[in-house]
Design an enzyme around this catalytic site. Structure first.
Site, PDB file in Angstrom:
ATOM      1  N   ASP A  13      40.021 -15.673 -33.988  1.00  0.00           N
ATOM      2  CA  ASP A  13      40.973 -16.678 -33.282  1.00  0.00           C
ATOM      3  C   ASP A  13      42.045 -15.979 -32.967  1.00  0.00           C
ATOM      4  O   ASP A  13      43.212 -16.241 -32.832  1.00  0.00           O
ATOM      5  CB  ASP A  13      42.162 -17.670 -34.947  1.00  0.00           C
ATOM      6  N   GLY A  40      34.814 -20.514 -33.006  1.00  0.00           N
ATOM      7  CA  GLY A  40      35.337 -21.549 -31.886  1.00  0.00           C
ATOM      8  C   GLY A  40      36.028 -20.931 -31.149  1.00  0.00           C
ATOM      9  O   GLY A  40      36.911 -20.125 -31.374  1.00  0.00           O
ATOM     10  N   THR A  42      38.174 -21.603 -27.598  1.00  0.00           N
ATOM     11  CA  THR A  42      38.942 -22.046 -26.938  1.00  0.00           C
ATOM     12  C   THR A  42      39.437 -21.662 -25.968  1.00  0.00           C
ATOM     13  O   THR A  42      39.594 -20.964 -25.435  1.00  0.00           O
ATOM     14  CB  THR A  42      39.563 -22.746 -27.730  1.00  0.00           C
ATOM     15  N   ARG A 142      13.910  -9.941 -45.100  1.00  0.00           N
ATOM     16  CA  ARG A 142      12.474 -10.475 -44.266  1.00  0.00           C
ATOM     17  C   ARG A 142      11.985 -11.480 -44.126  1.00  0.00           C
ATOM     18  O   ARG A 142      10.586 -11.822 -44.064  1.00  0.00           O
ATOM     19  CB  ARG A 142      11.661  -8.438 -43.778  1.00  0.00           C
ATOM     20  N   GLN A 222      34.921 -13.497 -34.631  1.00  0.00           N
ATOM     21  CA  GLN A 222      35.497 -12.617 -35.430  1.00  0.00           C
ATOM     22  C   GLN A 222      36.318 -11.874 -35.005  1.00  0.00           C
ATOM     23  O   GLN A 222      36.424 -11.793 -34.613  1.00  0.00           O
ATOM     24  CB  GLN A 222      34.022 -12.723 -36.181  1.00  0.00           C
TER      25      GLN A 222
END
Ligand code: GDP
Ligand code: IMO
Ligand code: MG
Length: 429
Positions: A13, A40, A42, A142, A222
């Protein structure tokens, strides 16, 4: 400087979406290289706010190729939800490409994510609940499905059958209902047909773009401290947001990145559990949370807030070779009388600067701060470094001094326009 990597350098973020969008008008291709809809990102322009989760943040610029690379875990249902929203808003989605080798995130992954968090109780990771960990688990065990498997009915039948045998046993072990093969098959088969036109060998696509000399943006999700290899394990995500993971995750040579732009907030936030030495619990954290609207884009959880931690930035920079910083949300610090920077940790009577492998050690690390004077002037319309109040200039210079990495740009508001370049990392040589 045709190939620019955008890497989150804290706990996520940091404003990666905003920075990717800012450069996308000049990009030919924007690539998401890992993660899934736990992200997420923005983007704000023309008084509108958008949040993308799976889609590269270049999607708001017509003609830009948007690639979802092999390193990603993609929930096809979420993909189409996002696609529909973008289509309705009249954005060009004709150039979206999904790697045939990317992992398919299925409904059982999300169920298992929720179930394992429940079992962990007070030791829970605090995941986004999107099934990211279980999907990567299957990849490495796998038994995962890839997009090449779901775009063909017969292949889907074969792969889903053998995967569901394992997964139903797992669901049962958590006392959850088993999933019915036929209904899951029918559901995913529908999505497989719908998604087929988007699926291709994105590794080849990128190799060709590189050969042509195209301008490419690699968009991490991330942040470095959530890296599965170098983050605060086990309180991490299940992929590597580090720019050094780009070649493997995209299927392109090692020298495919010209410049790594480390994105860092002017302070620190974290969602989910895990150590955070410079975390604040006083009125300053409330002030910064409200001013910076620090609530999760995906889960709406209030973000934990702390001072900028230089040790974190250096960890991110040293591992992946950050060439320059983009310091975001600088405007949020306006109005504080004093601003602290965590410059080291006190541990067993010594001052240390490392991020240790062991969580048990890291939990004992206490922050050591340097205190700087704040500023009160509104900086949200500043267009150059020299327009910043002198104390804001000193704050940025201090970051450079402590990290030995220059600040390439900074951001003074969520809007695309509220961005100031000091030395352009994406201009033609
Ligand atoms: P990402 O996941 O790294 O893309 O970051 P998020 O979008 O989850 O969170 C960053 C938040 O900060 C978003 O709400 C952005 O609109 C906002 N933002 C980005 N840059 C700035 C900035 O310079 N100032 C302010 N006030 N907000 C910003
Ligand atoms: P962007 O791309 C902030 C955190 C979760 C949790 C941990 C594991 O917007 O910066 P997961 O669902 O990935 O298994 O959760 O990682 N996390 C994020 N925190 N920003 C993100 O993405 C995150 N994606 C995952 O809160 O602590
Ligand atoms: Mg985010």
């Amino acid at each position: 400087m045709n190939k620019l990597a955008i890497q989150g350098s804290q706990w996520g973020d940091e404003g990666k979406g905003k920075i990717v969008d800012y450069f996308s008008s000049r990009a030919d291709v924007v690539v998401r290289y890992q993660g899934g809809n736990n992200a997420g990102h923005t983007i704000v322009f023309e008084n509108q706010k958008y949040a993308v989760k799976l889609m590269p943040s270049g999607i708001f610029h017509k003609g830009v190729k948007c690639v979802l690379a092999t390193g990603m875990v993609i929930n096809p249902i979420s993909f189409f939800e996002e696609l529909e929203i973008l289509k309705k808003a009249n954005f060009d989605v004709s150039q979206v490409f999904i790697s045939s080798r990317a992992s398919v995130l299925l409904p059982y992954h999300q169920l298992l994510d929720g179930a394992s968090e429940k079992v962990l109780k007070d030791k829970k990771i605090g995941t986004t609940g999107k099934g990211i960990g279980p999907c990567y688990e299957d990849k490495y065990a796998r038994i995962g499905l890839r997009f090449c498997d779901i775009i063909d009915e017969n292949r889907l039948k074969k792969h889903l059958k053998s995967a569901l045998e394992f997964k139903n046993r797992e669901l049962e072990s958590y006392s959850l209902d088993k999933l019915d093969f036929d209904s899951l098959f029918n559901q995913i088969n529908e999505y497989g047909k719908k998604i087929k036109p988007y699926v291709c060998d994105t590794s080849k696509l990128l190799q060709e773009e590189i050969k042509k000399g195209s301008k490419i943006l690699y968009e991490g999700a991330q942040g470095a401290m959530l890296c599965i290899n170098y983050g605060t394990y086990p309180y991490v995500t299940s992929s590597s947001p580090m720019a050094i993971s780009i070649p493997l995750n995209c299927g392109i040579p090692l020298n495919s990145v010209d410049y790594v732009l480390g994105i860092a907030k002017a302070y620190t936030t974290r969602v989910g559990e895990g150590p955070f030495p410079s975390e604040l619990f006083d009125g300053t954290s409330v002030y910064l949370r409200e001013k910076g609207h620090e609530y999760g884009t995906v889960t709406k959880r209030p973000r934990r807030i702390g001072w900028l931690d230089i040790n974190v930035l250096n960890h991110a920079a040293n591992i992946s070779g950050v060439n320059g910083w983009a310091i975001t949300l600088l405007d949020v610090l306006t109005g504080l009388e004093k601003i602290k920077i965590c410059v080291g940790y006190r541990y067993q009577g010594n001052i240390v600067n490392d991020i240790p492998a062991s969580l048990e050690d890291y939990e004992q690390y206490e922050p050591v701060y340097e205190t700087l004077d704040g500023w009160n002037e509104d900086i949200s319309h500043v267009k150059s470094f020299s327009e910043l109040p002198i104390n804001a200039q000193k704050y940025l210079r201090k970051i450079e001094e402590l990290t030995h990495v220059n600040i390439a740009m900074f951001s003074v508001g969520p809007d695309r326009e509220q961005t100031v370049i000091i030395s352009d990392p994406f201009e033609d040589k």
